[in-house]
Design a protein around this motif. Structure first.
Motif, PDB file in Angstrom:
ATOM      1  N   LYS B 191       0.916  -1.280  -0.093  1.00 41.52           N
ATOM      2  CA  LYS B 191       0.047  -0.043  -0.099  1.00 41.52           C
ATOM      3  C   LYS B 191       0.848   1.268  -0.016  1.00 41.52           C
ATOM      4  CE  LYS B 191      -3.210  -2.995   2.128  1.00 41.52           C
ATOM      5  NZ  LYS B 191      -3.267  -4.024   3.156  1.00 41.52           N
ATOM      6  N   SER B 192       1.518   1.695  -0.961  1.00 38.42           N
ATOM      7  CA  SER B 192       2.520   2.676  -1.236  1.00 38.42           C
ATOM      8  C   SER B 192       1.928   4.093  -0.711  1.00 38.42           C
ATOM      9  CB  SER B 192       3.346   2.445  -2.523  1.00 38.42           C
ATOM     10  OG  SER B 192       2.659   2.759  -3.533  1.00 38.42           O
ATOM     11  N   ALA B 193       0.730   4.375  -1.190  1.00 40.48           N
ATOM     12  CA  ALA B 193       0.168   5.523  -1.060  1.00 40.48           C
ATOM     13  C   ALA B 193       0.163   5.695   0.716  1.00 40.48           C
ATOM     14  CB  ALA B 193      -1.019   5.747  -1.695  1.00 40.48           C
ATOM     15  N   LEU B 194      -0.584   4.662   1.003  1.00 37.95           N
ATOM     16  CA  LEU B 194      -0.504   4.796   2.619  1.00 37.95           C
ATOM     17  C   LEU B 194       0.939   4.714   3.419  1.00 37.95           C
ATOM     18  CD1 LEU B 194      -3.568   2.174   2.960  1.00 37.95           C
ATOM     19  CD2 LEU B 194      -3.562   4.819   2.628  1.00 37.95           C
ATOM     20  N   LEU B 195       1.926   4.250   2.880  1.00 35.74           N
ATOM     21  CA  LEU B 195       3.275   4.120   3.171  1.00 35.74           C
ATOM     22  C   LEU B 195       3.654   5.808   3.190  1.00 35.74           C
ATOM     23  CD1 LEU B 195       5.900   2.962   4.026  1.00 35.74           C
ATOM     24  CD2 LEU B 195       6.393   2.592   1.786  1.00 35.74           C
ATOM     25  N   SER B 196       3.407   6.324   2.312  1.00 37.78           N
ATOM     26  CA  SER B 196       3.722   7.974   2.157  1.00 37.78           C
ATOM     27  C   SER B 196       3.064   8.701   3.480  1.00 37.78           C
ATOM     28  CB  SER B 196       3.279   8.272   0.750  1.00 37.78           C
ATOM     29  OG  SER B 196       3.522   9.669   0.709  1.00 37.78           O
ATOM     30  N   GLU B 197       1.693   8.449   3.494  1.00 37.87           N
ATOM     31  CA  GLU B 197       0.942   9.122   4.497  1.00 37.87           C
ATOM     32  C   GLU B 197       1.687   8.599   5.964  1.00 37.87           C
ATOM     33  OE1 GLU B 197      -3.529   8.295   2.905  1.00 37.87           O
ATOM     34  OE2 GLU B 197      -3.425   8.626   5.078  1.00 37.87           O
ATOM     35  N   ILE B 198       1.847   7.563   6.043  1.00 38.90           N
ATOM     36  CA  ILE B 198       2.590   7.110   7.400  1.00 38.90           C
ATOM     37  C   ILE B 198       3.745   7.678   7.530  1.00 38.90           C
ATOM     38  CG2 ILE B 198       3.407   4.953   8.604  1.00 38.90           C
ATOM     39  CD1 ILE B 198       0.973   3.581   7.308  1.00 38.90           C
ATOM     40  N   ARG B 199       4.683   7.880   6.790  1.00 38.10           N
ATOM     41  CA  ARG B 199       5.883   8.329   6.872  1.00 38.10           C
ATOM     42  C   ARG B 199       5.591   9.847   7.101  1.00 38.10           C
ATOM     43  NH1 ARG B 199       9.861   7.826   9.558  1.00 38.10           N
ATOM     44  NH2 ARG B 199      10.953   6.254   8.283  1.00 38.10           N
ATOM     45  N   CYS B 200       4.841  10.653   6.782  1.00 34.89           N
ATOM     46  CA  CYS B 200       4.651  12.045   6.713  1.00 34.89           C
ATOM     47  C   CYS B 200       4.165  12.159   8.551  1.00 34.89           C
ATOM     48  CB  CYS B 200       3.748  12.518   5.881  1.00 34.89           C
ATOM     49  SG  CYS B 200       4.208  12.740   4.440  1.00 34.89           S
ATOM     50  N   GLU B 201       3.169  11.142   8.738  1.00 35.63           N
ATOM     51  CA  GLU B 201       2.552  11.475  10.081  1.00 35.63           C
ATOM     52  C   GLU B 201       3.677  11.151  11.297  1.00 35.63           C
ATOM     53  OE1 GLU B 201      -1.162  11.961  12.283  1.00 35.63           O
ATOM     54  OE2 GLU B 201      -0.557  12.239  10.005  1.00 35.63           O
ATOM     55  N   ALA B 202       4.527  10.176  10.732  1.00 39.12           N
ATOM     56  CA  ALA B 202       5.449   9.631  11.969  1.00 39.12           C
ATOM     57  C   ALA B 202       6.878   9.740  11.349  1.00 39.12           C
ATOM     58  CB  ALA B 202       5.031   8.165  12.259  1.00 39.12           C
ATOM     59  N   PRO B 203       7.377  10.890  11.376  1.00 38.76           N
ATOM     60  CA  PRO B 203       8.850  11.250  10.766  1.00 38.76           C
ATOM     61  C   PRO B 203       9.823  10.654  11.595  1.00 38.76           C
ATOM     62  CG  PRO B 203       7.930  13.310  11.527  1.00 38.76           C
ATOM     63  CD  PRO B 203       6.697  12.267  11.601  1.00 38.76           C
ATOM     64  N   ASN B 204       9.665  10.286  12.823  1.00 39.57           N
ATOM     65  CA  ASN B 204      10.777   9.818  13.706  1.00 39.57           C
ATOM     66  C   ASN B 204      10.697   8.393  14.045  1.00 39.57           C
ATOM     67  OD1 ASN B 204      11.815  12.403  13.957  1.00 39.57           O
ATOM     68  ND2 ASN B 204      10.313  13.011  15.504  1.00 39.57           N
ATOM     69  N   LEU B 205       9.790   7.538  13.422  1.00 40.12           N
ATOM     70  CA  LEU B 205       9.860   6.267  13.826  1.00 40.12           C
ATOM     71  C   LEU B 205      10.618   5.527  12.594  1.00 40.12           C
ATOM     72  CD1 LEU B 205       5.953   5.534  14.649  1.00 40.12           C
ATOM     73  CD2 LEU B 205       7.864   5.557  16.091  1.00 40.12           C
TER      74      LEU B 205
END
Lengths: 274, 274
Positions: B191-205
């Motif tokens: 789910k690469s679109a969701l992966l992108s959202e997740i990275r934005c939302e959690a920049p430090n994880l």
């Protein structure tokens, strides 16, 4: 219908007991009388089994306590399993689940390799992560639903879009996936009003109920609300408050008497209600 | 800050690689050239490690594949760990978690006893079930968030009362619990679109991203969207499509060449983007 479920229900009706003994055997907590032995944990487990097997429906081995000591711990787990009477259900409290090809391997580990009767599994990854376990028709499967710990508020009790908590969605789905009659759920005894709701909502699921004793749930309420219409299909797990009685012991016999007395007390409460 | 996280990030920048090699080593799938050996799985794992360790950031051992064979499997797991170079991160893909005193035992098993660098855990039971793992400041912890399997729609992608899916709630909470800087999440590459959202939302994880290869996720998108602002803090797990190349092999050397070629191909894609 699951052979294991039948075996457990048969014994529940015969003994009027729901007792599941939790073998959360911690080398740092077992009484001093076991320490001189080569395998203190194994000797301890065998003593607990001898002291409780006349009233126990099931034994639940918490895999973490064995895995913590690596191979030596797993050898103790294996030998402990060999000491549990066949009439009692053996539950691996392992809380596994992964993508399908991996869950299949966990099912092989616990059902084929170790020959447990039942297993606890985690729901987060959804149906295909549980399907390989449900495929073992003879066995019994307990899916985490509403647990007894504080952290249950973080996700399990959070409201979904329809206003109902996540654990209700898990309950509904497990009930719909229970085509082989080998499904069950884990529901903590610390929330007896919710336990009653869950039993009404899922009359056909087998319940594994931890949280009585050290965690504070009421035994009477749990028996009352946990059983199905036939006064069967539930086991109540008791671990720390049963296997670590207070006081010191002059020998293993003395320890066994203390555990047997506590088990018998719990059995009396269950018998009176059932 | 987690020593393990630093070790992984250091190697990511040095090699311009995010490759995590998944040792989901199934005795029924390993090539015939390994079968004459006394421990086919161990010989196979050692060959995979030799063929990939110049470009691998991490090795992920899927515990189910070892547990399925009981003690013998776990001995293979132990010896495999001993063959992984210290510069590479070792991940136990075990998806554990339970009430606090039990999670503490699982943490002991994987971090103290087996000495893994990192561990995957399941979020369903909430904070107190994960706290004993977060307490290992030096290690790295990957909490299941959005997985790559079909069953992710059953619960992970279901909307909560605020309209956002459950996995977003898991993501937010894990980010807030990451006080020691040792937290991460598992996010499927499918789910690469969701992966992108997740990275934005959690920049430090730190992200552990399975699902490239046999499960169908795009490697390019996954590299692009997975890394943090420093082009670090993510590993992409590849297992079946890397360790089971098609064709037959004349010997172990021949097998290693095939695996090394595939690993090198993946590394080139990663390098070009990083």
């Amino acid at each position: 219908m699951s052979v294991v479920r039948d075996k457990a229900n048969c014994r529940i009706s015969a003994l009027k007991s729901l007792l599941c003994v939790g073998l959360d055997s911690d080398p740092e907590k077992i009484p001093a009388v076991f320490l001189p032995y080569e395998n203190p944990v194994l000797e301890f487990n065998r003593a607990v089994i001898r002291a409780t097997s006349d009233v126990a429906i099931a034994y639940k081995l918490n895999t973490a306590f064995y895995e913590a000591r690596g191979i030596a711990g797993l050898l103790d787990m294996e030998k402990t399993l060999g000491s549990i009477p066949d009439v009692c259900m053996t539950i691996a409290d392992a809380k596994r689940a992964d993508i399908g090809n991996t869950s299949k391997m966990y099912a092989q580990a616990f059902f084929d390799h170790w020959s447990f009767d039942a297993l606890t599994v985690a729901p987060y990854m959804g149906f295909d992560s549980l399907e390989p376990f449900f495929a073992y028709e003879d066995k019994l499967l307990f899916v985490l639903c509403l647990t007894s710990n504080e952290g249950s508020v973080d996700f399990e009790e959070q409201a979904m879009q329809d206003g109902r908590p996540l654990y209700r969605s898990v309950l509904d789905k497990v009930a719909s996936w229970n085509r082989n009659g080998n499904g069950g759920v884990v529901v903590g005894a610390t929330k007896s009003a919710l336990l009653s709701e869950i039993r009404c909502e899922a009359p056909n699921l087998f319940l594994l109920i931890p949280g009585v004793g050290a965690q504070g749930g009421s035994l009477e309420d749990t028996v009352h609300f946990g059983v199905d219409a036939n006064r069967q299909s539930a086991v109540i797990n008791v671990s720390r408050s049963l296997i670590y009685p207070s006081g010191s012991f002059s020998g293993i016999d003395d320890y066994e008497r203390a555990v047997a007395a506590e088990a018998s007390k719990m059995h009396s409460v269950m018998k009176a209600i059932l």
